[in-house]
Design a protein around this motif. Structure first.
Motif: not given
Length: 407
Positions: A20-29, A94-98, A170-176
């Motif tokens: 989950g850490d790897g997915l979150f950080q890559a998604g955010l990157a 992220l989806i909301a464009g923050a 990107s937001g949907l990806t990060t949510s996984v």
């Protein structure tokens, strides 16, 4: 090692959390660094990585004291659940464009909790395997955990390719990444209460006083343990070098090589391979040459690799350098982890691991930020590569001094 049921369960929890850490950080990157809807530059990249690396510098002292005071099973369950909740909030923003500042703030919270979980898992390891097997158990846990984190990052790249590279995709990806937190929490619930320690509490009766003293106590214990102090010096040098290389790699992949997030994914794959090879070989290398010689030789290899593979600044040599530096870093890390787990008492181990993450993340962020001030916009900066190699050699000198008389 898989014969030990507690180790199997702790390993599975680590895998879920780090995936989950790897997915979150890559998604955010991907959302911040390789998003066509957002512009970036070296300072913006440095800010992004600071958000991913600094959290434990803030919560580390508190986490260390709490891990040595509270039931680690309960802490791990609660932390994983809280992390999952914040991941969902970050994905929605992220989806909301923050703006980047909001995303970075949420990343600070998510990764801070992740570091808390990582320290808790490391401090719990001696409770599920015999002392004589700590080196092997640690090599398996940290090495395969790092590989699983790389796999999580790879999943983020693949999911993002399917869902889109804009803010919504990107937001949907990060949510996984929520899946990793949920699985990690459920697995840890299976441990009996109190089975992960601490066995004894060596802290003041007042919780706030204990928390405030966490970093100081961890430093005091580390300073009076020569094997741990020497390991800290070596790993501090490596993490400073790694911070510089992280910035250079992102810039090269985006601008010089025009490889984008897919290119960065290839580098991450070779990084994971280096970590895996280190995990498979470190115990035998240490058995043959001793921990001191192994760590010293690793730092020399790292310096030579930077000069030989980093200076040409081609896609191929950059990939090769990623493999070598990751191998060297993991060898050093495994040696330091084993020293902390073997030579630090259980009543202080959580605080020392918390100090461990705090120091090294600060070193990495500081080096990355300083490099961002002088790096070329396209990442082609031979002077920084030479400086990074010199840092390895300075670290080698400090390691040799701190470890004198201990082989």
């Amino acid at each position: 090692m898989l014969r030990f049921p507690g180790f199997r369960r702790l390993l599975l929890s680590r895998f879920a959390a780090q995936w989950g850490d790897g997915l979150f950080q890559a998604g955010l990157a991907g959302a911040v660094l390789f998003n066509p809807e957002r512009e970036t530059d070296p300072l913006a990249i440095a800010a992004g990585f600071a958000a991913l690396l600094l959290p434990y510098s803030v919560v580390g002292p508190f986490a260390g004291a709490l891990l040595d005071r509270w039931d680690r099973r309960r802490v791990l369950v609660t932390a994983n659940a809280l992390r999952g909740l914040v991941i969902v909030v970050a994905a929605v923003c992220l989806i909301a464009g923050a703006p980047g500042t909001v995303l970075f703030t949420l990343a600070l919270v998510v990764v801070g909790i992740s570091r808390f979980v990582g320290s808790g898992l490391s401090a719990s390891l001696p409770h599920v395997v015999p002392v004589r097997n700590l080196v092997e158990a640690n090599a398996i846990a940290t090495t395969l955990g790092a590989v699983v984190a790389v796999l999580g990052a790879g999943c983020a790249v693949g999911i993002r390719a399917l869902l889109g590279e804009d803010d919504t995709g990107s937001g949907l990806t990060t949510s996984v990444a929520l899946v990793g937190s949920v699985v990690a929490a459920v697995v840890v619930i299976g441990f009996p209460r109190g089975s992960l320690g601490p066995d004894a509490v060596d802290e003041p009766a007042q919780t706030l006083v204990a928390v405030a003293r966490g970093l100081f106590d961890g430093g005091r214990v580390a300073l009076r343990t020569p094997t741990v102090l020497a390991g800290f010096v070596a790993l501090l040098a490596h993490r400073a070098v790694f911070g510089v290389l992280l910035l250079l790699t992102v810039l090269l992949m985006r601008f010089e090589f025009d490889a984008g997030l897919a290119g960065l994914g290839q580098v991450a794959g070779l990084f994971g391979l280096g970590v895996l090879v280190a995990g498979m070989t470190t115990a035998r290398i240490v058995a043959g040459f001793g921990r001191r010689r192994t760590m010293g030789a690793g730092m020399v290899v790292g310096a030579v690799a930077l000069l030989a593979l980093g200076l040409p600044t081609t896609m191929g040599t950059t990939m090769a350098a990623a493999f070598v530096v990751s191998f060297v870093g993991q060898v050093v890390k495994l040696c330091v982890d084993a020293a902390v787990q073997r030579d630090i008492g259980d009543e202080s181990r959580g605080r020392v691991f918390a100090l461990y993450d705090t120091l090294f993340n600060v070193a990495q962020v500081v080096s990355l930020s300083l490099a961002a001030l002088v790096v070329a916009p396209d990442g082609v900066s031979p002077g920084l590569i030479v400086t990074a190699a010199a840092v390895y050699l300075v670290g080698l000198g400090g390691f040799a001094w701190a470890s004198r008389g201990h082989h």
